[in-house]
Design a protein around this motif. Structure first.
Motif, PDB file in Angstrom:
ATOM      1  N   GLY A 117      -9.349   5.964  15.994  1.00 37.37           N
ATOM      2  CA  GLY A 117      -9.777   6.203  15.016  1.00 37.37           C
ATOM      3  C   GLY A 117      -8.785   5.751  13.800  1.00 37.37           C
ATOM      4  O   GLY A 117      -8.775   5.574  12.060  1.00 37.37           O
ATOM      5  N   ASN A 118      -7.828   4.925  14.310  1.00 36.75           N
ATOM      6  CA  ASN A 118      -6.434   5.054  13.052  1.00 36.75           C
ATOM      7  C   ASN A 118      -6.177   6.051  12.540  1.00 36.75           C
ATOM      8  O   ASN A 118      -5.441   6.165  11.365  1.00 36.75           O
ATOM      9  CB  ASN A 118      -7.054   4.039  11.985  1.00 36.75           C
ATOM     10  CG  ASN A 118      -6.531   2.823  12.520  1.00 36.75           C
ATOM     11  OD1 ASN A 118      -5.857   2.473  13.356  1.00 36.75           O
ATOM     12  ND2 ASN A 118      -8.055   2.271  12.815  1.00 36.75           N
ATOM     13  N   ASN A 119      -5.678   7.504  13.398  1.00 38.62           N
ATOM     14  CA  ASN A 119      -6.049   8.982  13.072  1.00 38.62           C
ATOM     15  C   ASN A 119      -4.798   9.953  13.919  1.00 38.62           C
ATOM     16  O   ASN A 119      -5.378   9.688  15.349  1.00 38.62           O
ATOM     17  CB  ASN A 119      -7.006   9.154  12.167  1.00 38.62           C
ATOM     18  CG  ASN A 119      -6.726  10.544  11.605  1.00 38.62           C
ATOM     19  OD1 ASN A 119      -6.187  10.846  11.176  1.00 38.62           O
ATOM     20  ND2 ASN A 119      -7.329  12.004  12.083  1.00 38.62           N
ATOM     21  N   PRO A 120      -3.583  10.626  13.730  1.00 42.82           N
ATOM     22  CA  PRO A 120      -3.236   9.895  12.052  1.00 42.82           C
ATOM     23  C   PRO A 120      -2.012   8.852  12.520  1.00 42.82           C
ATOM     24  O   PRO A 120      -1.496   8.735  13.228  1.00 42.82           O
ATOM     25  CB  PRO A 120      -2.423  11.319  12.801  1.00 42.82           C
ATOM     26  CG  PRO A 120      -1.669  11.826  13.823  1.00 42.82           C
ATOM     27  CD  PRO A 120      -2.916  11.338  15.143  1.00 42.82           C
ATOM     28  N   LEU A 121      -2.175   8.533  11.209  1.00 41.13           N
ATOM     29  CA  LEU A 121      -0.785   7.960  10.804  1.00 41.13           C
ATOM     30  C   LEU A 121      -0.108   8.368   9.674  1.00 41.13           C
ATOM     31  O   LEU A 121      -0.654   8.375   9.140  1.00 41.13           O
ATOM     32  CB  LEU A 121      -1.383   6.280   9.978  1.00 41.13           C
ATOM     33  CG  LEU A 121      -2.216   5.535  11.360  1.00 41.13           C
ATOM     34  CD1 LEU A 121      -3.076   4.677  10.947  1.00 41.13           C
ATOM     35  CD2 LEU A 121      -1.372   5.066  12.617  1.00 41.13           C
ATOM     36  N   SER A 122       1.276   7.204  10.280  1.00 39.57           N
ATOM     37  CA  SER A 122       2.334   7.891   8.575  1.00 39.57           C
ATOM     38  C   SER A 122       3.500   6.951   8.478  1.00 39.57           C
ATOM     39  O   SER A 122       4.266   6.394   8.623  1.00 39.57           O
ATOM     40  CB  SER A 122       2.951   8.755   8.848  1.00 39.57           C
ATOM     41  OG  SER A 122       3.987   9.249   7.817  1.00 39.57           O
ATOM     42  N   LYS A 123       2.846   6.229   7.537  1.00 39.72           N
ATOM     43  CA  LYS A 123       3.269   5.102   6.826  1.00 39.72           C
ATOM     44  C   LYS A 123       5.131   5.542   6.733  1.00 39.72           C
ATOM     45  O   LYS A 123       6.123   4.791   7.371  1.00 39.72           O
ATOM     46  CB  LYS A 123       2.569   3.923   6.154  1.00 39.72           C
ATOM     47  CG  LYS A 123       3.826   2.901   5.446  1.00 39.72           C
ATOM     48  CD  LYS A 123       3.084   3.019   4.031  1.00 39.72           C
ATOM     49  CE  LYS A 123       3.994   1.216   3.946  1.00 39.72           C
ATOM     50  NZ  LYS A 123       3.339   0.662   2.541  1.00 39.72           N
ATOM     51  N   PRO A 124       5.230   5.614   5.425  1.00 40.62           N
ATOM     52  CA  PRO A 124       6.658   6.605   5.456  1.00 40.62           C
ATOM     53  C   PRO A 124       7.941   6.800   6.596  1.00 40.62           C
ATOM     54  O   PRO A 124       8.584   6.464   6.923  1.00 40.62           O
ATOM     55  CB  PRO A 124       6.777   7.265   4.665  1.00 40.62           C
ATOM     56  CG  PRO A 124       4.966   7.037   4.023  1.00 40.62           C
ATOM     57  CD  PRO A 124       4.388   6.720   5.272  1.00 40.62           C
ATOM     58  N   ASP A 125       6.593   7.812   7.718  1.00 40.14           N
ATOM     59  CA  ASP A 125       7.452   8.021   8.758  1.00 40.14           C
ATOM     60  C   ASP A 125       7.379   7.155  10.373  1.00 40.14           C
ATOM     61  O   ASP A 125       8.883   7.128  10.497  1.00 40.14           O
ATOM     62  CB  ASP A 125       6.900   9.702   9.198  1.00 40.14           C
ATOM     63  CG  ASP A 125       7.513  10.786   8.456  1.00 40.14           C
ATOM     64  OD1 ASP A 125       8.798  10.705   7.683  1.00 40.14           O
ATOM     65  OD2 ASP A 125       5.666  11.628   8.123  1.00 40.14           O
ATOM     66  N   CYS A 158       0.432  -1.099  -0.195  1.00 39.91           N
ATOM     67  CA  CYS A 158      -0.044  -0.459   0.066  1.00 39.91           C
ATOM     68  C   CYS A 158       0.552   1.069   0.144  1.00 39.91           C
ATOM     69  O   CYS A 158       2.261   1.076   0.426  1.00 39.91           O
ATOM     70  CB  CYS A 158      -1.028  -0.377   1.424  1.00 39.91           C
ATOM     71  SG  CYS A 158       0.241   0.176   2.668  1.00 39.91           S
ATOM     72  N   GLU A 159       0.341   2.565   0.256  1.00 42.84           N
ATOM     73  CA  GLU A 159       1.042   3.783  -0.616  1.00 42.84           C
ATOM     74  C   GLU A 159       0.782   4.513   0.915  1.00 42.84           C
ATOM     75  O   GLU A 159       2.582   5.010   1.252  1.00 42.84           O
ATOM     76  CB  GLU A 159       0.324   4.684  -1.239  1.00 42.84           C
ATOM     77  CG  GLU A 159       0.586   3.986  -2.605  1.00 42.84           C
ATOM     78  CD  GLU A 159       0.197   4.852  -3.950  1.00 42.84           C
ATOM     79  OE1 GLU A 159       0.180   6.310  -3.685  1.00 42.84           O
ATOM     80  OE2 GLU A 159       0.009   4.529  -4.918  1.00 42.84           O
ATOM     81  N   THR A 160      -0.355   3.915   1.429  1.00 46.08           N
ATOM     82  CA  THR A 160      -0.469   5.480   2.898  1.00 46.08           C
ATOM     83  C   THR A 160      -0.214   4.522   3.668  1.00 46.08           C
ATOM     84  O   THR A 160      -1.164   5.194   4.909  1.00 46.08           O
ATOM     85  CB  THR A 160      -1.372   6.216   2.473  1.00 46.08           C
ATOM     86  OG1 THR A 160      -2.620   5.829   2.290  1.00 46.08           O
ATOM     87  CG2 THR A 160      -1.139   7.481   1.014  1.00 46.08           C
ATOM     88  N   GLY A 161      -0.382   3.446   4.259  1.00 44.36           N
ATOM     89  CA  GLY A 161      -0.718   2.620   5.330  1.00 44.36           C
ATOM     90  C   GLY A 161      -2.189   2.368   5.327  1.00 44.36           C
ATOM     91  O   GLY A 161      -3.430   2.505   4.867  1.00 44.36           O
ATOM     92  N   CYS A 162      -1.883   1.032   5.468  1.00 39.27           N
ATOM     93  CA  CYS A 162      -3.424  -0.374   5.352  1.00 39.27           C
ATOM     94  C   CYS A 162      -3.633  -1.272   6.981  1.00 39.27           C
ATOM     95  O   CYS A 162      -2.593  -0.955   7.626  1.00 39.27           O
ATOM     96  CB  CYS A 162      -3.561  -0.960   4.313  1.00 39.27           C
ATOM     97  SG  CYS A 162      -2.190  -2.318   4.301  1.00 39.27           S
ATOM     98  N   PRO A 163      -4.673  -1.569   7.001  1.00 40.41           N
ATOM     99  CA  PRO A 163      -5.060  -2.487   8.002  1.00 40.41           C
ATOM    100  C   PRO A 163      -3.511  -4.076   8.163  1.00 40.41           C
ATOM    101  O   PRO A 163      -3.349  -4.427   9.110  1.00 40.41           O
ATOM    102  CB  PRO A 163      -6.623  -3.484   8.089  1.00 40.41           C
ATOM    103  CG  PRO A 163      -7.137  -1.908   6.657  1.00 40.41           C
ATOM    104  CD  PRO A 163      -5.906  -1.501   6.375  1.00 40.41           C
ATOM    105  N   SER A 164      -3.422  -3.784   6.670  1.00 46.50           N
ATOM    106  CA  SER A 164      -2.088  -4.866   6.430  1.00 46.50           C
ATOM    107  C   SER A 164      -1.198  -4.555   7.644  1.00 46.50           C
ATOM    108  O   SER A 164       0.275  -4.607   7.269  1.00 46.50           O
ATOM    109  CB  SER A 164      -1.725  -4.926   5.197  1.00 46.50           C
ATOM    110  OG  SER A 164      -2.825  -6.292   4.504  1.00 46.50           O
ATOM    111  N   CYS A 165      -0.446  -3.319   7.539  1.00 48.82           N
ATOM    112  CA  CYS A 165       0.003  -3.356   8.461  1.00 48.82           C
ATOM    113  C   CYS A 165       0.435  -1.430   9.297  1.00 48.82           C
ATOM    114  O   CYS A 165       1.173  -1.861  10.548  1.00 48.82           O
ATOM    115  CB  CYS A 165       1.729  -2.236   6.850  1.00 48.82           C
ATOM    116  SG  CYS A 165       0.763  -0.390   6.363  1.00 48.82           S
TER     117      CYS A 165
END
Length: 795
Positions: A773-781, A757-764
């Motif tokens: 509510g899963n906010n905020p989230l930053s996958k790259p960071d 995924c690009e921005t984050g999903c339940p798989s990661c």
């Protein structure tokens, strides 16, 4: 050698397709191939052994009539060790015949000594009932086996105390009923020769720590009556079973681990549900798992990336039943089991009216009569498919199953193999399918099969020295008989300190002869750490008891307005009365589901250990966690669309527990390219993924643990990620995370980086129990944060 009965085939039902053919058909039913890996576990021939010379002819004949021609080598070895007076644990695979290892010495002694008695402990009532059937079927004169548990009618209890010589029960009944009433059980305890502890790998965490002290209390009472029973333990394959069994019993234990039983081949598939089309709308998430005190809802805005594992498992269950394949689907939660069974029934009835009646749900909280009828129907082939919680993971002899579906990784490799081993119990070929949830750990495992098939199973984690367990158990022991200095040695490390605390609190009074309990009433101690007494679920209009929900989950599953499922019937909660332990419900079929949400606060109490790694610090210590369910979402069942969020007024819960946490300097994050505005999302995403991957290192799942992250924590004065045990006093999981921090966080980093995924999903990085509510989230960071930690933390 031990053998199971032949598979029971119901009328009009022939043998299903071979596992490889069945898997091929299942894979072909949709677009794309959902299978990421197929492992072939080869068949294995058995190694028989002669009957031990001490086994009486009467017992050998009874076992032969039941199909046991001779023991396997591991059975004879463990039985002989026990017969010679050694405490022994037999830790071999599912369906390896562990029961014969304790039945042989126990029943031989009962036949030779008409006064001897045996106590059998199982973690579930279903397993004890199954073992009762097995022992009773041998029809040995004078053994008089009987179950003594919460379902036993009061009229039978006196007879069992006086006359049964093989009592089957569970640790809860031993704790609440037998040990407090030891005077009534004096005849039984005085003659106790063997204590059998079945499925002992399940005694982990806080529950295992409590059971360890219940067993010490049992040993103490036996010694007062002059008995020193031999302990025989049976376990699924686990890491270092002798050490775990020794910690559980407080005794030196010899392990037998070489499995000499025959095994049919298993085709084991890893199955990843397909991606949803971009325009399909948001599917309902896999949020049916009942959560402990820190669970919460999913994200309001981000759409589900993959098809729900619950729906995928329901479709697979329907397909296998339609093929005539007897299938057991393991689902992680009570609600999930109900959902899978209901959806499978609906699909089957649409295809062949009436076929849905061959599928049912099975879970804790059902009434005794319901559980026994479901077990009977499965054993006799009236049911072809069953969606079950792990209540049927243990050694209930489910004869003739062809396939097992595992909806979501069960938390440990030991449980995974235990569940997969439920199929193929007559030696036939079997199919096992692990259906991945949209979750970091599940996604990691289906794309890293070596983490399943190439890794040893975990060691069982328990901590009898946990003072939140030890002090209440010492109080219970003092009620049964005054404590003495010798007893403190029996209860182990920390016992003297715990007794001093009880004296200071006014619970115990010290006299020259020992420490005495000062109160009239007994202490209330919950062995399973589930947050209080169970809540009864009652239908408002009729007063009918539907079932129970553990106190720890009641705020999430039985809050006012919650949708509650029972055997496919939907109810809505009218009122939750925590004081009376009752939830009133009415029948309703709404087109929405409910998802509770909570808020959490955490403060550091003390630091036990830490690693100073420059800009990074890694800590282990005690924390106070305050959590409160504050609202719930209603979501459309068809689309997952959020209808509204409604407030709740429920009391806050406080938890003193153990946590592992790491801190980073703001400068190190800036150098890594994490902007200050992105720090909360980076830490939050890293926290979610770290919680999801911890079960790789410890015998837990994500519902055993909680977490919190913050850009600046008041106690650390730095960006911090906490992961804590969801049980009072800790359960050993945070300590395991601290000890394996580098490996744990590297797997976490890899799981995030390798997700497509690009921005984050339940798989990661999204979590099914996030209070924000899963906010905020930053996958790259999050990857950058973990890179900083791993670059500085020593291996």
């Amino acid at each position: 050698m031990e053998s199971s009965s032949p598979a029971t085939v119901s009328a009009g039902h022939g043998p299903g397709p071979a596992p490889a053919d069945l898997l091929r058909r299942l894979r072909a039913r949709g677009a794309g191939d959902p299978v990421t890996h197929v492992e072939r576990v080869p068949a294995r021939a058995g190694v028989p052994a002669p009957w031990p010379s001490w086994a009486p002819a009467e017992l050998r004949a009874a076992l032969t009539r039941r199909g046991v021609v001779a023991p396997w080598q591991h059975q004879a070895q463990a039985a002989t060790l026990a017969r010679e007076g050694e405490h022994v644990v037999i830790a071999t695979g599912t369906a390896s015949g562990k029961s014969l290892a304790y039945q042989l010495p126990a029943l031989a002694t009962l036949l030779a000594d008409p006064r001897a008695t045996v106590l059998y402990l199982a973690p579930t009532k279903a397993l004890a009932a199954d073992q009762l059937r097995a022992v009773a079927a041998l029809e040995l004169e004078g053994v008089r086996p009987a179950c003594y548990d919460g379902d036993t009618p009061r009229a039978e209890r006196e007879w069992i105390r006086r006359h049964s010589r093989f009592v089957l029960t569970n640790p809860d009944m031993l704790h609440h009923g037998i040990l407090p009433g030891h005077a009534q059980w004096s005849g039984f305890l005085r003659r106790l020769t063997y204590v059998v502890i079945d499925e002992c790998h399940t005694y982990r965490g806080v529950f295992g720590s409590h059971v360890a002290h219940v067993l010490r209390r049992l040993r103490r009472q036996c010694a007062r009556f002059g008995a020193t029973p031999v302990f025989v333990l049976a376990s699924a394959t686990s890491g270092d079973p002798a050490t775990a069994a020794g910690r559980l019993t407080g005794l030196p234990v010899t392990a037998v681990t070489e499995d000499a039983s025959p095994r049919g081949g298993v085709t084991f598939a890893l199955w990843e549900p397909p991606l949803l089309p971009p325009d399909s709308g948001s599917a309902p998430p896999d949020s049916a798992s009942p959560a402990p005190s820190q669970a919460s809802g999913d994200h309001d805005d981000l759409r589900q990336v993959r098809r729900s594992a619950l729906r995928e498992t329901a479709d697979l269950l329907a397909d296998t039943v339609a093929e005539g394949v007897r299938t057991l689907a393991f689902v992680r939660s009570r609600k999930g089991a109900e959902v899978v069974a209901a959806n499978a029934r609906r699909s089957l009835d649409d295809a062949v009216p009436g076929l849905g009646g061959r599928v049912a749900a099975y879970r804790g909280g059902y009434l005794r009569e319901e559980r026994r009828e479901l077990e009977r129907a499965l054993l006799h082939g009236d049911l072809l498919g069953l969606a079950s919680t792990n209540a049927l993971e243990l050694g209930v002899d489910l004869v003739g199953l062809d396939a097992v579906l595992i909806c979501g990784y069960p938390g440990t490799r030991a449980s995974l193999w235990q569940q997969a081993g439920r199929a193929g119990r007559s030696g036939q070929e079997a199919l096992a399918v692990l259906v991945a949830r949209d979750d970091p750990l599940d996604t990691y495992l289906v794309h890293h099969p070596e983490a399943i098939f190439g890794a040893p199973v975990e060691a069982t984690v328990l901590d009898p020295a946990n003072r939140y367990v030890l002090a209440p158990q010492l109080a219970c022991a003092a009620v049964e008989a005054p404590l003495t200095p010798a007893d403190l040695v029996l209860f182990g490390d920390g016992a003297k300190e715990a007794v001093d605390e009880l004296v200071a609190a006014g619970a115990l009074r010290q006299r020259p002869t020992g420490w005495y309990w000062r109160h009239r009433e007994r202490p209330e101690v919950d062995l399973r750490g589930e947050g209080g007494a169970p809540i009864a679920v009652v239908e408002s209009s009729t007063g009918r008891l539907l079932g129970t929900v553990d106190g720890g989950s009641s705020h999430f599953l039985l809050h006012p307005g919650a949708v509650y499922l029972h055997q496919g019937v939907s109810y809505v909660v009218d009122e939750l009365d925590l004081a009376d332990g009752c939830a009133l419900v009415h029948v309703e079929e709404p087109d929405w589901s409910t998802h509770a949400r909570d808020v959490t606060d955490l403060s550091v109490v003390s630091v036990r250990s830490y690693v100073d790694a420059g800009p990074v610090g890694m800590f282990l210590g005690e924390v106070d966690v305050t959590s409160q369910v504050v609202s719930y979402q209603r979501r459309r069942i068809a689309t997952g669309e959020v209808i509204d969020t409604r407030p709740l007024d429920l009391p806050a819960r406080e938890l003193r527990t153990v946590a592992v946490w790491f801190t980073l300097s703001p400068q190190s994050l800036a150098l890594a390219g994490v902007q200050s505005a992105d720090v909360p999302g980076a830490l939050h995403a890293a926290e979610h993924a770290a919680i999801g991957l911890l079960p790789l290192m410890a015998t837990c799942d994500r519902w055993d643990i909680g977490g919190l992250s913050t850009a600046v924590h008041a106690d650390t004065e730095a960006p911090t990620v906490f992961v804590y045990d969801g049980h009072p006093g800790g359960a050993g999981f945070a300590e395991r995370a601290y000890g394996t921090a580098s490996a744990w966080l590297r797997a976490t980093r890899d799981a995030i980086a390798e997700c497509g995924c690009e921005t984050g999903c339940p798989s990661c990085v999204q979590s099914p129990k996030c209070g924000n509510g899963n906010n905020p989230l930053s996958k790259p960071d999050a990857i950058r944060v973990l890179d900083v930690v791993l670059a500085n933390l020593p291996e």
